[in-house]
Design a protein around this motif. Structure first.
Motif, PDB file in Angstrom:
ATOM      1  N   LEU A   1       0.801  -1.233   0.000  1.00 12.06           N
ATOM      2  CA  LEU A   1       0.000   0.000   0.000  1.00 12.06           C
ATOM      3  C   LEU A   1       0.833   1.282   0.000  1.00 12.06           C
ATOM      4  O   LEU A   1       0.490   2.230  -0.708  1.00 12.06           O
ATOM      5  CB  LEU A   1      -0.972  -0.004   1.186  1.00 12.06           C
ATOM      6  N   PRO A   2       1.927   1.355   0.752  1.00 10.11           N
ATOM      7  CA  PRO A   2       2.720   2.595   0.685  1.00 10.11           C
ATOM      8  C   PRO A   2       3.294   2.849  -0.708  1.00 10.11           C
ATOM      9  O   PRO A   2       3.204   3.967  -1.227  1.00 10.11           O
ATOM     10  CB  PRO A   2       3.822   2.354   1.719  1.00 10.11           C
ATOM     11  N   GLY A   3       3.871   1.818  -1.331  1.00  5.57           N
ATOM     12  CA  GLY A   3       4.491   2.009  -2.635  1.00  5.57           C
ATOM     13  C   GLY A   3       3.502   2.225  -3.756  1.00  5.57           C
ATOM     14  O   GLY A   3       3.753   2.997  -4.687  1.00  5.57           O
ATOM     15  N   THR A   4       2.360   1.553  -3.686  1.00  2.00           N
ATOM     16  CA  THR A   4       1.381   1.643  -4.767  1.00  2.00           C
ATOM     17  C   THR A   4       0.478   2.855  -4.637  1.00  2.00           C
ATOM     18  O   THR A   4       0.192   3.536  -5.623  1.00  2.00           O
ATOM     19  CB  THR A   4       0.509   0.367  -4.809  1.00  2.00           C
ATOM     20  N   PHE A   5       0.023   3.124  -3.427  1.00  2.00           N
ATOM     21  CA  PHE A   5      -0.988   4.165  -3.233  1.00  2.00           C
ATOM     22  C   PHE A   5      -0.527   5.320  -2.341  1.00  2.00           C
ATOM     23  O   PHE A   5      -1.324   6.198  -2.007  1.00  2.00           O
ATOM     24  CB  PHE A   5      -2.262   3.553  -2.649  1.00  2.00           C
ATOM     25  N   GLY A   6       0.741   5.317  -1.953  1.00  2.00           N
ATOM     26  CA  GLY A   6       1.253   6.441  -1.179  1.00  2.00           C
ATOM     27  C   GLY A   6       0.692   6.563   0.215  1.00  2.00           C
ATOM     28  O   GLY A   6       0.689   7.655   0.796  1.00  2.00           O
ATOM     29  N   ILE A   7       0.222   5.461   0.789  1.00  4.36           N
ATOM     30  CA  ILE A   7      -0.304   5.481   2.156  1.00  4.36           C
ATOM     31  C   ILE A   7       0.859   5.245   3.122  1.00  4.36           C
ATOM     32  O   ILE A   7       1.619   4.299   2.969  1.00  4.36           O
ATOM     33  CB  ILE A   7      -1.384   4.408   2.341  1.00  4.36           C
ATOM     34  N   ALA A   8       0.999   6.092   4.112  1.00  7.05           N
ATOM     35  CA  ALA A   8       2.129   5.998   5.037  1.00  7.05           C
ATOM     36  C   ALA A   8       2.131   4.656   5.755  1.00  7.05           C
ATOM     37  O   ALA A   8       1.075   4.185   6.203  1.00  7.05           O
ATOM     38  CB  ALA A   8       2.062   7.130   6.058  1.00  7.05           C
ATOM     39  N   PRO A   9       3.294   4.018   5.874  1.00  4.58           N
ATOM     40  CA  PRO A   9       3.365   2.697   6.514  1.00  4.58           C
ATOM     41  C   PRO A   9       2.777   2.643   7.914  1.00  4.58           C
ATOM     42  O   PRO A   9       2.181   1.629   8.305  1.00  4.58           O
ATOM     43  CB  PRO A   9       4.872   2.408   6.535  1.00  4.58           C
ATOM     44  N   ASP A  10       2.910   3.725   8.687  1.00  4.49           N
ATOM     45  CA  ASP A  10       2.389   3.682  10.056  1.00  4.49           C
ATOM     46  C   ASP A  10       0.871   3.745  10.108  1.00  4.49           C
ATOM     47  O   ASP A  10       0.262   3.514  11.155  1.00  4.49           O
ATOM     48  CB  ASP A  10       2.989   4.809  10.902  1.00  4.49           C
ATOM     49  N   ARG A  11       0.245   4.029   8.956  1.00  4.60           N
ATOM     50  CA  ARG A  11      -1.221   4.044   8.892  1.00  4.60           C
ATOM     51  C   ARG A  11      -1.787   2.677   8.534  1.00  4.60           C
ATOM     52  O   ARG A  11      -2.996   2.455   8.650  1.00  4.60           O
ATOM     53  CB  ARG A  11      -1.675   5.072   7.843  1.00  4.60           C
ATOM     54  N   VAL A  12      -0.917   1.764   8.090  1.00  8.96           N
ATOM     55  CA  VAL A  12      -1.354   0.413   7.737  1.00  8.96           C
ATOM     56  C   VAL A  12      -0.437  -0.610   8.424  1.00  8.96           C
ATOM     57  O   VAL A  12       0.305  -1.346   7.774  1.00  8.96           O
ATOM     58  CB  VAL A  12      -1.398   0.189   6.213  1.00  8.96           C
ATOM     59  N   PRO A  13      -0.479  -0.672   9.759  1.00  6.41           N
ATOM     60  CA  PRO A  13       0.402  -1.586  10.479  1.00  6.41           C
ATOM     61  C   PRO A  13       0.021  -3.046  10.259  1.00  6.41           C
ATOM     62  O   PRO A  13      -1.135  -3.366   9.988  1.00  6.41           O
ATOM     63  CB  PRO A  13       0.196  -1.187  11.944  1.00  6.41           C
ATOM     64  N   MET A  14       1.020  -3.924  10.361  1.00  7.89           N
ATOM     65  CA  MET A  14       0.815  -5.366  10.220  1.00  7.89           C
ATOM     66  C   MET A  14       1.043  -6.044  11.556  1.00  7.89           C
ATOM     67  O   MET A  14       2.082  -5.847  12.193  1.00  7.89           O
ATOM     68  CB  MET A  14       1.780  -5.933   9.177  1.00  7.89           C
ATOM     69  N   LEU A  15       0.075  -6.845  11.974  1.00  5.71           N
ATOM     70  CA  LEU A  15       0.193  -7.632  13.196  1.00  5.71           C
ATOM     71  C   LEU A  15       0.287  -9.095  12.768  1.00  5.71           C
ATOM     72  O   LEU A  15      -0.706  -9.711  12.377  1.00  5.71           O
ATOM     73  CB  LEU A  15      -1.015  -7.407  14.109  1.00  5.71           C
ATOM     74  N   PHE A  16       1.502  -9.634  12.821  1.00  3.01           N
ATOM     75  CA  PHE A  16       1.769 -10.984  12.326  1.00  3.01           C
ATOM     76  C   PHE A  16       2.268 -11.855  13.471  1.00  3.01           C
ATOM     77  O   PHE A  16       3.241 -11.492  14.143  1.00  3.01           O
ATOM     78  CB  PHE A  16       2.814 -10.927  11.210  1.00  3.01           C
ATOM     79  N   ALA A  17       1.639 -12.987  13.662  1.00  4.06           N
ATOM     80  CA  ALA A  17       2.007 -13.864  14.775  1.00  4.06           C
ATOM     81  C   ALA A  17       3.452 -14.317  14.666  1.00  4.06           C
ATOM     82  O   ALA A  17       3.837 -14.969  13.702  1.00  4.06           O
ATOM     83  CB  ALA A  17       1.094 -15.088  14.801  1.00  4.06           C
ATOM     84  N   GLY A  18       4.267 -13.946  15.646  1.00  2.00           N
ATOM     85  CA  GLY A  18       5.675 -14.323  15.638  1.00  2.00           C
ATOM     86  C   GLY A  18       6.591 -13.276  15.079  1.00  2.00           C
ATOM     87  O   GLY A  18       7.815 -13.397  15.184  1.00  2.00           O
ATOM     88  N   GLY A  19       6.042 -12.236  14.447  1.00  4.10           N
ATOM     89  CA  GLY A  19       6.857 -11.138  13.942  1.00  4.10           C
ATOM     90  C   GLY A  19       7.803 -11.529  12.826  1.00  4.10           C
ATOM     91  O   GLY A  19       7.584 -12.503  12.105  1.00  4.10           O
TER      92      GLY A  19
END
Length: 296
Positions: free
Chosen positions: A82-100
């Protein structure tokens, strides 16, 4: 047949080990195609989820992604683009992934069963009222993902649940339930296949709808991209030229004035100053269409 159809036997599985390679591939493709057909009935829920995500981002909030294992990987793939394609700041689309990050290098089942990891990830994501979290779990019962959903709801966030099982706890808990009825897998229980493909396409659909709602897509062009490498400079110039109707030299000159920002460059290429372009976009909420009234 079991209620958990993702664990049931697929008709095309029989004898899979004994047929020619071309037949194996044919059956896999048939299974994938069949799984993608599950998206059409889910259009209303995907649309609703996209509207919620766009509203959260428009108001300065977040649209988070959450998942474990294969479902988490599908979420991560969309989130990172999303940041690269649509210019949405990474901190606005956080990822919560089990185990990191460690789980990305060596996938293990343990983290997906640990709700304490979910609590820690939620704290780091700093979700709040008005935010949206997209929770993916093929079974709809993954402890990590359920804990994220439960915790996010307690914080006032809107929970969108994606599952491939109709009776999934995640769907019952979600504010917006996206059921993808992909059925059994060619490799029994391997939801990285049909279920995963349907989840990924559902997220592709959702994120494009979000981008359109925010004005980041015009005529199929990613107009909110910022050109920050050689490949993107060329792409951005083609976008500016294609939307503005100007030549590529004019497009590149406009991009130089806007420091690589495509939307204002399109307006600059059509005769505005940078200040006028920025002011015009502010009045339309970032949408180009009202400012291109002479275009079809």
């Amino acid at each position: 047949m079991s209620e958990h159809r993702t664990e049931s036997r697929h008709a095309l599985s029989d004898g899979l080990h004994a047929v020619a390679s071309a037949e194996v591939l044919s059956r896999i493709l048939a299974g994938q195609t069949q799984a993608l057909a599950a998206l059409t009935p889910a259009f209303p829920q995907i649309t609703q989820a996209a509207r919620a995500g766009a509203q959260a981002l428009r108001q300065g909030g977040k649209m988070a992604y959450a998942g474990a294992g294969s479902s988490g990987l599908m979420a991560l793939a969309d989130c990172l683009e999303l940041p690269g394609t649509f210019g949405i700041a990474p901190d606005r689309v956080p990822m919560l992934f089990a185990g990191g990050v460690e789980a990305l290098l060596h996938m293990q089942g343990g983290p997906e069963d640990d709700p304490e990891l979910a609590k820690a990830d939620l704290k780091r994501a700093q979700l709040t009222t008005g935010d949206v979290v997209l929770c993916l779990a093929a079974s709809g019962g993954t402890p990590y993902t359920l804990a994220i959903a439960e915790g996010a709801k307690a914080l006032g966030a809107t929970v969108v649940g994606f599952s491939n099982v109709a009776t999934a706890p995640l769907l019952k808990m979600a504010d917006i339930a996206v059921f993808l009825d992909t059925g059994p897998e060619i490799i029994t229980g391997s939801t990285r296949m049909g279920a995963g493909s349907a989840q990924k396409v559902a997220l592709n659909m959702l994120s494009v709808l979000v981008a359109i709602d925010l004005g980041h897509v015009h005529d199929g062009f990613m107009v909110n991209v910022t050109a920050d490498n050689a490949k993107l400079v060329g792409r951005a110039a083609r976008i500016v030229a294609g939307v503005s109707g100007a030549g590529e030299d004019t497009a590149r000159a406009a991009l130089a004035q806007t420091k690589g920002a495509v939307k204002p460059a399109i307006l600059v290429a059509r005769g505005m100053t940078v200040a006028q372009a920025e002011q015009a976009l502010a009045t339309t909420g970032g949408h180009l269409a009202p400012l291109l009234t002479d275009q079809k």
